[in-house]
Design an enzyme around this catalytic site. Structure first.
Site, mmCIF file in Angstrom:
data_model
loop_
_atom_site.group_PDB
_atom_site.id
_atom_site.type_symbol
_atom_site.label_atom_id
_atom_site.label_comp_id
_atom_site.label_asym_id
_atom_site.label_seq_id
_atom_site.Cartn_x
_atom_site.Cartn_y
_atom_site.Cartn_z
ATOM 1 N N ARG A 57 -7.528 4.950 8.724
ATOM 2 C CA ARG A 57 -8.371 4.351 7.696
ATOM 3 C C ARG A 57 -7.869 3.164 7.555
ATOM 4 O O ARG A 57 -6.707 2.812 7.611
ATOM 5 C CB ARG A 57 -8.305 5.224 6.685
ATOM 6 C CG ARG A 57 -9.001 6.543 6.853
ATOM 7 C CD ARG A 57 -8.885 7.443 5.398
ATOM 8 N NE ARG A 57 -9.099 8.954 5.483
ATOM 9 C CZ ARG A 57 -8.295 10.006 5.806
ATOM 10 N NH1 ARG A 57 -6.998 9.645 6.110
ATOM 11 N NH2 ARG A 57 -8.660 11.105 5.935
ATOM 12 N N LYS B 96 -5.247 9.865 2.039
ATOM 13 C CA LYS B 96 -6.340 9.958 1.371
ATOM 14 C C LYS B 96 -6.250 11.441 0.718
ATOM 15 O O LYS B 96 -6.490 11.392 -0.618
ATOM 16 C CB LYS B 96 -7.320 9.722 1.970
ATOM 17 C CG LYS B 96 -8.922 9.890 1.248
ATOM 18 C CD LYS B 96 -9.964 9.906 2.185
ATOM 19 C CE LYS B 96 -11.310 10.099 1.376
ATOM 20 N NZ LYS B 96 -12.447 9.776 2.100
ATOM 21 N N HIS C 48 -15.341 1.541 9.230
ATOM 22 C CA HIS C 48 -14.973 2.825 9.234
ATOM 23 C C HIS C 48 -15.431 3.632 10.731
ATOM 24 O O HIS C 48 -15.016 4.515 11.277
ATOM 25 C CB HIS C 48 -15.605 3.580 8.201
ATOM 26 C CG HIS C 48 -14.877 5.074 8.068
ATOM 27 N ND1 HIS C 48 -13.646 5.090 7.514
ATOM 28 C CD2 HIS C 48 -15.445 6.238 8.287
ATOM 29 C CE1 HIS C 48 -13.291 6.406 7.318
ATOM 30 N NE2 HIS C 48 -14.248 6.990 7.792
ATOM 31 N N ARG D 204 -12.850 4.239 13.289
ATOM 32 C CA ARG D 204 -12.245 5.599 12.986
ATOM 33 C C ARG D 204 -12.896 6.798 13.831
ATOM 34 O O ARG D 204 -12.503 7.455 14.442
ATOM 35 C CB ARG D 204 -12.047 6.139 11.621
ATOM 36 C CG ARG D 204 -11.513 7.389 11.236
ATOM 37 C CD ARG D 204 -10.919 7.455 9.801
ATOM 38 N NE ARG D 204 -10.707 8.743 9.554
ATOM 39 C CZ ARG D 204 -9.435 9.315 9.576
ATOM 40 N NH1 ARG D 204 -8.689 8.813 10.099
ATOM 41 N NH2 ARG D 204 -9.409 10.483 9.022
ATOM 42 N N HIS E 24 -7.139 15.166 9.122
ATOM 43 C CA HIS E 24 -8.230 16.103 8.684
ATOM 44 C C HIS E 24 -7.717 17.274 8.545
ATOM 45 O O HIS E 24 -6.926 17.850 9.242
ATOM 46 C CB HIS E 24 -9.437 16.041 9.398
ATOM 47 C CG HIS E 24 -10.232 14.777 9.522
ATOM 48 N ND1 HIS E 24 -10.137 13.938 10.461
ATOM 49 C CD2 HIS E 24 -11.312 14.405 8.723
ATOM 50 C CE1 HIS E 24 -11.008 12.798 10.300
ATOM 51 N NE2 HIS E 24 -11.609 13.352 9.216
ATOM 52 N N TYR F 36 -16.758 13.213 12.626
ATOM 53 C CA TYR F 36 -15.889 12.050 13.160
ATOM 54 C C TYR F 36 -16.365 11.992 14.731
ATOM 55 O O TYR F 36 -15.560 11.146 15.392
ATOM 56 C CB TYR F 36 -14.778 11.589 12.670
ATOM 57 C CG TYR F 36 -14.541 11.332 11.294
ATOM 58 C CD1 TYR F 36 -14.893 9.967 11.037
ATOM 59 C CD2 TYR F 36 -14.427 12.306 10.452
ATOM 60 C CE1 TYR F 36 -14.587 9.327 9.524
ATOM 61 C CE2 TYR F 36 -14.312 11.982 8.839
ATOM 62 C CZ TYR F 36 -14.417 10.292 8.602
ATOM 63 O OH TYR F 36 -14.467 10.128 7.250
#
Length: 329
Positions: A199, A224, A281, A284, A307, A316
């Site tokens: 990120r 995150k 983003h 990513r 994740h 994603y």
């Protein structure tokens, strides 16, 4: 048993229960007094105690959110964005409602008004913040309300996640546009985003002490979701980091720039590259999709991307059918 009596021109309702102080409140009409007493007795029958609503009757939602911002928000990873969110809510009429009078209808009206000016995802985050503040108030701060009105309101549907990937030639267009810009760190930042799937915030927080170029690993102490993880570096990523070091970078952080400066620089970059619909983003998305196209399985990709859930990882992952034809045989 509740007692209803007329006192000084108004109707007073009083509810008593053994072991707790009596609760009394005055109303303009007898009907309102009886309704209040019935609700309080019903709650007393369910929980065995008479709820003290006085604090909730005096505290507005804005005052509650202010306390929440001071005591709860600072301990969160997204404290800055949540404070900004609370400031936005506090400027709306709903913030003047007391907790005792806050209804699901009030929340629904707030939702509908906000949807006229902001995205559904923003409204969902705001409703979640209000809901959690009310939960903290009732569980820990002694502000009693019969139910959380936010939980009774439908959340607006949030659009599906973006599926934008780099098309043929677009990566080179971005990098060429970097050479024509005034932010020299933007080009290596984009390359590392594509090669690692990190990120933007993770890249900007990356420190040289956590980069092992010999082993080809970058360590992220805090991500995150609150976990740490090690990110393997491709040959291209290692080469990019080596060039940054050889260029005389001796600061603690690999990228000594702020998130806002990167945001502004990338907006100008999109214009120069003619890619106004592309977001940082999206790099990513591109990186994670490429990992799958290289043959890595879900467990391997999730270890790199960080994740926790397959459902989130699927947002994603947008594999191009033409790239999978060869693997089908």
């Amino acid at each position: 048993m509740a007692t209803i009596r007329k006192l000084r021109g108004r109707w007073q309702a009083q509810v008593r229960r053994r072991g707790v102080p009596p609760r009394a409140k005055s109303f303009d009409t007898k009907t309102a007094a009886e309704r209040w007493a019935r609700d309080l007795e019903a709650e007393a029958d369910r929980s065995g105690w008479v709820a003290d609503t006085r604090a909730a009757e005096k505290t507005t939602l804005g005052e509650l959110l202010s306390r929440y911002a001071n005591e709860v928000t600072p301990g969160k990873r997204g404290a800055v964005s949540e404070k900004a969110r609370i400031n936005s809510i506090s400027r709306c009429p709903i913030s003047h409602r007391t907790l005792a009078k806050l209804t699901s209808s009030d929340v629904a009206t707030y939702r509908d008004e906000r949807l006229k000016t902001v995205a559904p995802a923003t409204v969902v985050r705001e409703l979640n913040t209000i809901s959690h503040a009310i939960e903290i108030a009732t569980r820990e701060w002694g502000l009693w309300v019969p139910r959380n009105p936010v939980k009774l309101v439908r959340r607006p549907p949030v659009p599906r996640g973006r599926t934008r990937r780099l098309k043929d030639g677009e990566e080179q267009r971005l990098l060429d546009a970097c050479d024509r810009g005034r932010t020299p760190l933007l080009k290596p930042l984009i390359i590392l985003a594509i090669e690692t799937g990190m990120r933007r915030g993770e890249l900007l927080d990356l420190r040289w002490e956590h980069v092992d170029l010999k082993r080809g690993v970058a360590h992220l102490p805090l991500t995150k979701n609150g976990d740490s993880r090690d990110v393997p570096l491709s040959r291209r990523a290692v080469q990019t980091l080596q060039e940054l070091r050889s260029a005389g970078v001796r600061l603690d952080r690999v990228f000594a720039v702020t998130g806002n400066s990167v945001r502004l620089a990338f907006e100008h970059l999109r214009v120069r590259a003619g890619m106004s619909d592309f977001h940082f983003h999206d790099l990513r998305h591109e990186a994670i999709s490429r990992l799958f196209e290289k043959g890595l399985n879900i467990a391997e990709v999730s270890a790199i991307s960080g994740h926790r859930e397959l459902k989130m990882l699927q947002r994603y992952t947008h594999l191009r059918a033409v790239d999978l034809v060869a693997r089908l045989g």
